[in-house]
Scaffold this motif. Structure first.
Motif, PDB file in Angstrom:
ATOM      1  N   UNK A 149       0.854  -1.422  -0.095  1.00 20.95           N
ATOM      2  CA  UNK A 149       0.132  -0.219   0.012  1.00 20.95           C
ATOM      3  C   UNK A 149       0.958   1.402   0.038  1.00 20.95           C
ATOM      4  N   UNK A 150       1.209   1.918  -1.112  1.00 17.90           N
ATOM      5  CA  UNK A 150       2.210   3.096  -1.106  1.00 17.90           C
ATOM      6  C   UNK A 150       1.647   4.249  -0.561  1.00 17.90           C
ATOM      7  N   UNK A 151       0.315   4.233  -0.284  1.00 21.61           N
ATOM      8  CA  UNK A 151       0.028   5.321   0.910  1.00 21.61           C
ATOM      9  C   UNK A 151       0.529   5.350   2.123  1.00 21.61           C
ATOM     10  N   UNK A 188       6.459   2.296   1.298  1.00 20.85           N
ATOM     11  CA  UNK A 188       7.204   2.867   0.422  1.00 20.85           C
ATOM     12  C   UNK A 188       8.269   2.167  -0.009  1.00 20.85           C
ATOM     13  N   UNK A 189       8.457   1.973  -1.588  1.00 21.90           N
ATOM     14  CA  UNK A 189       9.838   1.228  -1.711  1.00 21.90           C
ATOM     15  C   UNK A 189      10.412   2.170  -3.042  1.00 21.90           C
ATOM     16  N   UNK A 216       4.663   3.241  -7.542  1.00 25.18           N
ATOM     17  CA  UNK A 216       3.899   4.349  -7.999  1.00 25.18           C
ATOM     18  C   UNK A 216       2.661   4.393  -7.238  1.00 25.18           C
ATOM     19  N   UNK A 217       1.704   5.081  -7.590  1.00 23.85           N
ATOM     20  CA  UNK A 217       0.250   5.138  -6.619  1.00 23.85           C
ATOM     21  C   UNK A 217      -0.687   3.885  -6.990  1.00 23.85           C
TER      22      UNK A 217
END
Length: 231
Positions: free
Chosen positions: A51-53, A58-59, A166-167
């Motif tokens: 979950x990039x949020x 974050x990767x 990305x999102x």
């Protein structure tokens, strides 16, 4: 949608969209399905179970591909004094301070990667609104904020690539050109897949690498069997 050319239609017939191919076979198909009259870039795409949020999922990072990308990157370095001389000696295309900041503020973007020494970041940070949207802002996580400018420039010139989720939870990274030797493409792909697998956040739950595909600039996507990757 634009109508596909006869060559593109024939290329599509080479690929079974329902099949999962081994990496080498997938990349060979990408090469065979290339129809453009230029040397297309081959890209690998990873769909991840993150979950990039969330900050802890974050990767982002960078790596040097074993055989480069086939493209020589134009490198700009913000540095002063001895570090500026070091950057020039390493082969940086542009080296400077306020002069380059002024040029960029006026709309100049004739470069692919920006490196900055930590003591320059207070000034470079003011360019965030113009460099940020283009993905050009130096970042310690990708090794582009460093006093070791020689190493940074050498790695970028050798084929260093950045990866960032990305999102939509995807990572897209160029791994070479259609003209590359197949074994070199496989080496680059495997190195990237290993790096992405090791970048799994501790907070990520369930299947981590969900789907993988490779494609050329104008060609069809080919799905890769990811069952052997770290999940």
């Amino acid at each position: 949608m634009a109508k596909k050319t006869k060559k593109q239609q024939e290329a599509l017939k080479l690929v079974d969209r329902t099949n999962l191919y081994e990496a080498k076979e997938a990349l060979e198909l990408v090469q065979k399905a290339s129809t453009a009259n230029f040397d297309e870039t081959i890209e690998a795409a990873f769909r991840l179970g993150v979950d990039p949020k969330k900050a802890d999922q974050q990767i982002r990072g960078a790596m040097v591909l074993p055989h480069g990308t086939g493209k020589t990157q134009t490198v700009l370095v913000f540095a002063k004094g001895d570090k500026a001389k070091e950057a020039e000696a390493a082969g940086a295309d542009y080296v400077g301070e306020q002069d380059l900041i002024a040029q960029i503020n006026q709309g100049w973007f004739e470069f692919d990667v920006v490196v900055a020494t930590p003591d320059m970041m207070a000034e470079v940070g003011k360019l965030g609104r113009v460099l940020g949207p283009k993905g050009l802002m130096p970042n310690p996580k990708t090794g582009t904020v460093t006093f070791d400018v020689e190493k940074a420039v050498n790695e970028i010139k050798a084929g260093k690539v950045e990866y960032r989720v990305d999102k939509q939870s995807n990572i897209h990274v160029p791994i070479g050109k259609v003209s590359f030797d197949l074994d070199k493409l496989v080496d680059n792909f495997n190195a990237l897949a290993d790096t992405v697998a090791k970048a799994k956040p501790q907070a990520a739950k369930g299947t981590y690498i969900r789907n993988v595909a490779v494609s050329s600039t104008m060609g069809p996507g080919v799905k890769v069997d990811s069952s052997g990757f770290a999940k």
